[in-house]
Design a protein around this motif. Structure first.
Motif, short mmCIF file in Angstrom:
data_model
loop_
_atom_site.label_atom_id
_atom_site.label_comp_id
_atom_site.label_asym_id
_atom_site.label_seq_id
_atom_site.Cartn_x
_atom_site.Cartn_y
_atom_site.Cartn_z
N GLY A 292 -22.35 22.44 -12.46
CA GLY A 292 -21.25 24.01 -12.82
C GLY A 292 -19.79 23.61 -11.82
O GLY A 292 -19.44 22.24 -11.57
N SER B 293 -28.01 21.48 -10.34
CA SER B 293 -27.61 22.06 -10.97
C SER B 293 -26.16 21.59 -10.38
O SER B 293 -25.58 20.39 -9.78
CB SER B 293 -27.27 23.10 -10.14
OG SER B 293 -28.92 24.41 -9.41
N ARG C 16 -33.98 20.84 -7.18
CA ARG C 16 -33.36 21.62 -7.96
C ARG C 16 -32.13 21.03 -8.17
O ARG C 16 -31.29 20.86 -7.51
CB ARG C 16 -33.25 22.81 -8.67
CG ARG C 16 -34.86 22.80 -8.52
CD ARG C 16 -34.74 24.72 -9.72
NE ARG C 16 -34.58 24.83 -10.21
CZ ARG C 16 -34.63 24.28 -11.67
NH1 ARG C 16 -36.30 24.29 -11.53
NH2 ARG C 16 -34.29 24.71 -12.97
N SER D 226 -29.58 23.26 -14.60
CA SER D 226 -29.92 23.22 -13.30
C SER D 226 -31.47 22.87 -14.45
O SER D 226 -32.46 22.82 -14.84
CB SER D 226 -30.84 24.37 -12.47
OG SER D 226 -31.60 24.17 -11.92
N SER E 258 -23.57 27.70 -11.59
CA SER E 258 -24.44 25.99 -12.07
C SER E 258 -24.83 26.96 -13.76
O SER E 258 -25.15 27.76 -13.93
CB SER E 258 -25.37 26.44 -11.29
OG SER E 258 -26.31 27.23 -11.21
#
Length: 344
Positions: A147, A145, A143, A156, A153
Motif C-alpha cells: 500500500g 502488506s 504478514r 495483506s 495498506s
C-alpha cells in the motif's frame, strides 16, 4: 641460385627470397626430443590406469546400487528441481544484477552508493545464511502488506503462505547471484575503451545504438566467461538448499542413503549427475564464447571435433593436409567475417 622461370601463379619472376623459402619448406622437419614430457605422460597414464582399475575392482564403490538408483524416478525428479533452481536463480539473478550494475555505473552518488551497498552486503553473507534467513522470514513479519508507505495498506498476505520453501530458495539464490552478476556486468562494460564511445559521440551515433553496436558486443567477451562460471557455481551451489529440506538432487541422495546405508553409491549418483550436467554447461559456454569471439580473434581456434577430424584426415591422407606455411582458413560459422575490432 636465381631461377629464370616465371611463376605460373603470378607471372612474375621468382626472387631469391622465394627460392630460399621453397628450399626451407622442402627440408624434413624433425620434432625436438622432449624426454620429460614422455616420462610425465607415462606416469600419468599409469596413475590413471590404476585409478580406473580401482574403480572397477573395489567392491566398496557398490556399482550395482549405483546402477539401481542412477535413473531412479526420485533421483530424476530431484534432478529436475535442481535444474529449476539453477534456471530461476540465474535468470532472476542476472536480471537484478543488471539493475545493480546500472546503479554502480550511475553518475548519481546516491544510486552508486545503493548499488555498492547491495553488492557489499550480499557478497559478505554466506549463501546458506541467506537461505535460512528467507526461510524463517515469517518469524520477523507474519504478514506482508502492500500500500502507501507509512500509510494504509491495500493488500495483506500471510508471509508463511507467500514465502514457501521453494520461494525462499529462489529468493536467496537470486539475491545472492545478483551481487556477483552485477560486478561481472559492470566489469564487462568498463572494459570497453572509452575512446570508442567518444568517437561514436563525435559521429553523432545515438546512445542506444552505441550500447547495442559498440558496448555490448565487446563487453560480452568479458562477461560471458565469468557469467558461465557463475552459472556452473550456482548449479552446484543449489545443493545448499538441502538445509531447508527441499528435495533437490543432493537432498534426495541423502534421504536414500539414510534409509539403506549405501552412502558411497548414492553420493556417486549425485556426483556423476553433477559432472554430466556441468560438462554440458561447459560445452554450451565454449560455443557461446566462440560466437562472441568473432571480430576479436581471426581465425577462430578450431573446436576439439575439428582438431580431431584434421588429425585423422592428415594421418590417413597426408597429401590433402594443408602446407605448414599455408594460412589457416578462418572459421566464421558460415557468416561473413567482420572487418572491425568489435563495432558492427
Amino acid at each position: 641460385m636465381i631461377s629464370s622461370a616465371l611463376s605460373p601463379a603470378t607471372g612474375a619472376r621468382p626472387t631469391p627470397i622465394d627460392d630460399a623459402a621453397r628450399e626451407l619448406n622442402s627440408l624434413k622437419r624433425v620434432p625436438a626430443p622432449r624426454p620429460w614430457r614422455w616420462i610425465a605422460s607415462a606416469v600419468l597414464i599409469v596413475l590413471l590406469a590404476q585409478f580406473v582399475h580401482g574403480l572397477a575392482t573395489n567392491p566398496g564403490w557398490d556399482w550395482p546400487v549405483f546402477r539401481e538408483f542412477f535413473t531412479e524416478r526420485t533421483i530424476l525428479k530431484a534432478l529436475g528441481l535442481t535444474l529449476q533452481l539453477t534456471a530461476y536463480g540465474t535468470t532472476l539473478g542476472f536480471a537484478l544484477g543488471l539493475v545493480v550494475a546500472l546503479l554502480r555505473l550511475s553518475g548519481s552518488p546516491l544510486l552508486n552508493a545503493v548499488g555498492w551497498a547491495y553488492v557489499w552486503v550480499f557478497r559478505a553473507i554466506p549463501l546458506i545464511v541467506q537461505l535460512l534467513f528467507w526461510f524463517n522470514l515469517a518469524y520477523l513479519y507474519d504478514r506482508l502488506s502492500f500500500g502507501v508507505p507509512f500509510g494504509p495498506s491495500f493488500v495483506s498476505v500471510p508471509t508463511m503462505n507467500l514465502v514457501s520453501p521453494m520461494g525462499a530458495a529462489v529468493l536467496g539464490l537470486a539475491l545472492h547471484q545478483a551481487a556477483y552478476a552485477a560486478e561481472i556486468i559492470r566489469a564487462g562494460v568498463i572494459s570497453v575503451d572509452r575512446g570508442q564511445l567518444d568517437a561514436a559521440e563525435a559521429f553523432g551515433i545515438p546512445r542506444r545504438r552505441q550500447l547495442r553496436r559498440i558496448i555490448l558486443p565487446q563487453a560480452m567477451r568479458s562477461i560471458l566467461p565469468n557469467a558461465s562460471n557463475e552459472l556452473i557455481t550456482l548449479f552446484k551451489g543449489t545443493s545448499v538448499v538441502s538445509v531447508m529440506a527441499l528435495g533437490d538432487l543432493f537432498y534426495q541422495a541423502q534421504v536414500i542413503y539414510g534409509r539403506n546405508g549405501r552412502v558411497i553409491a548414492l553420493v556417486m549418483v549425485a556426483t556423476v549427475w553433477y559432472v554430466i550436467l556441468t560438462g554440458l554447461l561447459s560445452i554450451l559456454q565454449y560455443h557461446v564464447e566462440r560466437y562472441f569471439a568473432r571480430g576479436s580473434a581471426r581465425p577462430l581456434p578450431p573446436t576439439p571435433w575439428q582438431r580431431l577430424r584434421v588429425a585423422l584426415t592428415a594421418g590417413r591422407r597426408p597429401d590433402d593436409a594443408p602446407a605448414p606455411d599455408a594460412p589457416a582458413r578462418p572459421d566464421t560459422g558460415g557468416a561473413t567475417p567482420h572487418t572491425t575490432g568489435g563495432a558492427r
